[in-house]
Design a protein around this motif. Sequence first.
Motif, PDB file in Angstrom:
ATOM      1  N   VAL A 167      58.126  38.814  39.461  1.00 41.75           N
ATOM      2  CA  VAL A 167      58.158  39.733  38.219  1.00 41.75           C
ATOM      3  C   VAL A 167      56.918  39.960  37.656  1.00 41.75           C
ATOM      4  CG1 VAL A 167      59.095  40.224  36.045  1.00 41.75           C
ATOM      5  CG2 VAL A 167      60.722  39.258  37.516  1.00 41.75           C
ATOM      6  N   THR A 168      56.151  38.951  37.694  1.00 37.74           N
ATOM      7  CA  THR A 168      54.759  39.190  37.216  1.00 37.74           C
ATOM      8  C   THR A 168      53.836  39.858  38.092  1.00 37.74           C
ATOM      9  OG1 THR A 168      54.911  36.970  35.831  1.00 37.74           O
ATOM     10  CG2 THR A 168      52.676  37.782  36.274  1.00 37.74           C
ATOM     11  N   GLY A 169      54.185  39.598  39.293  1.00 32.47           N
ATOM     12  CA  GLY A 169      53.340  40.126  40.362  1.00 32.47           C
ATOM     13  C   GLY A 169      53.609  41.641  40.444  1.00 32.47           C
ATOM     14  N   VAL A 170      54.941  42.166  40.406  1.00 26.51           N
ATOM     15  CA  VAL A 170      55.188  43.647  40.296  1.00 26.51           C
ATOM     16  C   VAL A 170      54.728  44.314  38.952  1.00 26.51           C
ATOM     17  CG1 VAL A 170      57.092  44.895  40.442  1.00 26.51           C
ATOM     18  CG2 VAL A 170      57.028  43.064  41.945  1.00 26.51           C
ATOM     19  N   SER A 171      54.823  43.546  38.066  1.00 29.88           N
ATOM     20  CA  SER A 171      54.395  44.083  36.669  1.00 29.88           C
ATOM     21  C   SER A 171      52.804  44.413  36.839  1.00 29.88           C
ATOM     22  CB  SER A 171      54.572  43.049  35.717  1.00 29.88           C
ATOM     23  OG  SER A 171      56.244  43.057  35.557  1.00 29.88           O
ATOM     24  N   LEU A 172      51.918  43.191  37.189  1.00 30.63           N
ATOM     25  CA  LEU A 172      50.538  43.485  37.359  1.00 30.63           C
ATOM     26  C   LEU A 172      50.155  44.679  38.347  1.00 30.63           C
ATOM     27  CD1 LEU A 172      49.558  39.902  37.274  1.00 30.63           C
ATOM     28  CD2 LEU A 172      49.322  41.376  35.458  1.00 30.63           C
ATOM     29  N   MET A 173      50.921  44.572  39.373  1.00 31.79           N
ATOM     30  CA  MET A 173      50.469  45.901  40.596  1.00 31.79           C
ATOM     31  C   MET A 173      50.912  47.069  39.803  1.00 31.79           C
ATOM     32  SD  MET A 173      52.365  46.370  44.142  1.00 31.79           S
ATOM     33  CE  MET A 173      54.150  46.649  43.387  1.00 31.79           C
ATOM     34  N   THR A 174      51.961  47.210  39.200  1.00 34.25           N
ATOM     35  CA  THR A 174      52.260  48.493  38.430  1.00 34.25           C
ATOM     36  C   THR A 174      51.141  49.022  37.348  1.00 34.25           C
ATOM     37  OG1 THR A 174      54.638  48.160  38.720  1.00 34.25           O
ATOM     38  CG2 THR A 174      54.148  49.700  37.210  1.00 34.25           C
ATOM     39  N   MET A 175      50.818  47.963  36.526  1.00 37.42           N
ATOM     40  CA  MET A 175      49.782  48.306  35.746  1.00 37.42           C
ATOM     41  C   MET A 175      48.592  48.673  36.237  1.00 37.42           C
ATOM     42  SD  MET A 175      48.301  45.562  32.775  1.00 37.42           S
ATOM     43  CE  MET A 175      47.253  44.917  34.154  1.00 37.42           C
ATOM     44  N   PHE A 176      48.134  47.978  37.458  1.00 37.57           N
ATOM     45  CA  PHE A 176      46.798  48.365  37.999  1.00 37.57           C
ATOM     46  C   PHE A 176      46.840  49.711  38.605  1.00 37.57           C
ATOM     47  CE2 PHE A 176      46.084  43.562  38.953  1.00 37.57           C
ATOM     48  CZ  PHE A 176      45.637  43.392  37.490  1.00 37.57           C
ATOM     49  N   ILE A 231      51.705  36.440  43.419  1.00 39.72           N
ATOM     50  CA  ILE A 231      51.147  37.403  42.341  1.00 39.72           C
ATOM     51  C   ILE A 231      49.578  37.666  43.355  1.00 39.72           C
ATOM     52  CG2 ILE A 231      49.492  37.344  40.383  1.00 39.72           C
ATOM     53  CD1 ILE A 231      51.295  35.548  39.343  1.00 39.72           C
ATOM     54  N   SER A 232      49.113  37.015  44.143  1.00 37.47           N
ATOM     55  CA  SER A 232      48.087  37.548  45.110  1.00 37.47           C
ATOM     56  C   SER A 232      48.436  38.624  45.877  1.00 37.47           C
ATOM     57  CB  SER A 232      47.395  36.204  45.445  1.00 37.47           C
ATOM     58  OG  SER A 232      46.785  35.204  44.862  1.00 37.47           O
ATOM     59  N   PHE A 233      49.464  38.303  46.404  1.00 35.18           N
ATOM     60  CA  PHE A 233      50.072  39.288  47.383  1.00 35.18           C
ATOM     61  C   PHE A 233      50.337  40.603  46.718  1.00 35.18           C
ATOM     62  CE2 PHE A 233      53.909  41.015  49.669  1.00 35.18           C
ATOM     63  CZ  PHE A 233      53.347  41.115  51.088  1.00 35.18           C
ATOM     64  N   PHE A 234      50.888  40.689  45.570  1.00 35.39           N
ATOM     65  CA  PHE A 234      51.255  42.002  45.233  1.00 35.39           C
ATOM     66  C   PHE A 234      49.786  42.674  44.529  1.00 35.39           C
ATOM     67  CE2 PHE A 234      55.349  40.533  45.011  1.00 35.39           C
ATOM     68  CZ  PHE A 234      55.966  41.581  45.294  1.00 35.39           C
ATOM     69  N   THR A 235      48.782  41.824  44.274  1.00 35.13           N
ATOM     70  CA  THR A 235      47.564  42.433  43.593  1.00 35.13           C
ATOM     71  C   THR A 235      46.311  42.601  44.442  1.00 35.13           C
ATOM     72  OG1 THR A 235      47.236  40.441  42.528  1.00 35.13           O
ATOM     73  CG2 THR A 235      48.586  41.685  41.288  1.00 35.13           C
ATOM     74  N   THR A 236      46.278  42.203  45.401  1.00 34.09           N
ATOM     75  CA  THR A 236      45.088  42.133  46.421  1.00 34.09           C
ATOM     76  C   THR A 236      45.118  43.453  47.247  1.00 34.09           C
ATOM     77  OG1 THR A 236      43.838  40.982  48.068  1.00 34.09           O
ATOM     78  CG2 THR A 236      46.333  41.300  48.393  1.00 34.09           C
ATOM     79  N   GLY A 237      43.972  43.783  47.844  1.00 34.19           N
ATOM     80  CA  GLY A 237      43.744  45.085  48.527  1.00 34.19           C
ATOM     81  C   GLY A 237      43.130  44.815  50.197  1.00 34.19           C
ATOM     82  N   ASN A 238      42.829  45.685  50.646  1.00 36.56           N
ATOM     83  CA  ASN A 238      42.552  45.435  52.161  1.00 36.56           C
ATOM     84  C   ASN A 238      41.113  44.878  52.241  1.00 36.56           C
ATOM     85  OD1 ASN A 238      44.839  47.134  53.197  1.00 36.56           O
ATOM     86  ND2 ASN A 238      43.788  49.065  52.921  1.00 36.56           N
ATOM     87  N   GLY A 239      41.067  43.972  53.189  1.00 42.20           N
ATOM     88  CA  GLY A 239      39.952  42.904  53.382  1.00 42.20           C
ATOM     89  C   GLY A 239      39.740  41.896  52.345  1.00 42.20           C
ATOM     90  N   VAL A 240      40.795  41.622  51.578  1.00 41.13           N
ATOM     91  CA  VAL A 240      40.724  40.652  50.637  1.00 41.13           C
ATOM     92  C   VAL A 240      42.059  39.849  50.503  1.00 41.13           C
ATOM     93  CG1 VAL A 240      40.195  39.823  48.189  1.00 41.13           C
ATOM     94  CG2 VAL A 240      38.994  41.732  49.276  1.00 41.13           C
ATOM     95  N   SER A 241      41.938  38.449  50.996  1.00 40.47           N
ATOM     96  CA  SER A 241      43.161  37.651  51.029  1.00 40.47           C
ATOM     97  C   SER A 241      42.715  36.195  50.692  1.00 40.47           C
ATOM     98  CB  SER A 241      43.768  37.973  52.482  1.00 40.47           C
ATOM     99  OG  SER A 241      43.045  37.356  53.477  1.00 40.47           O
TER     100      SER A 241
END
Length: 223
Positions: free
Chosen positions: A76-85, A168-178
């Motif tokens: 829930v936190t991960g999806v919420s942060l992804m939506t906010m970003f 949370i990292s899975f939902f808020t990271t981008g390409n090239g960063v893991s």
Amino acid sequence: MARWQGFTLKWYGKLLEDDRIMTALYYTILVAILSAVIATIIGTITAIGIHRMRNGKGKKLLLNINYLPILNPDVVTGVSLMTMFAFLSLQFGFFTMLLSHILFNIPYVILSVLPKLKQLPSNLEDAAMDLGATPMYALRKVILPQIKPGIISGLLIAFTMSIDDFVISFFTTGNGVSNLSIEIYSMARRGIKPEINALSTIMFVVVLILLLLSNRSSDKKSA
């Protein structure tokens, strides 16, 4: 998961040659250190502010809000942060992952520092200012040293939570960063590489050595 063929050290060498794992390790440690330090600073200041609040209802409201990231499932936190970003049109990558780790680490720091603040005498700061100390000097030289164990505990918890996080990292990271958790998850379908086992062994040994040194230091102080 593999055929046992005896002891070998070659996978430690292979680990150093694996750019993907080393890059993931770099981002894992970098994000953990930065998020833990920033969250500790913000969380400590926030805990002091909450402790000093005289409005009981406002204080209770802030504490209840602080519990939300802890009680919420990580997804829930991960999806919420992804939506906010996405709403703020932020480019997903290192910055969004770091910001997410800071946000979910702050409540743990607050909950670590608040009990130490409650143990302090209510007139400690006033006594320091009666002796000539300014409010900032009393904070730096009187209050912070007294709550130092809580601050260190919050820092360690934040660091551990950041390294351990996957959802949370899975939902808020981008390409090239893991980080390592995302990298291991991506390997799971193809099979975990022996290099990961080597890295896990190194991390386990490092943590074990730190714990032994910490216990030894505590024993010396108590003696």
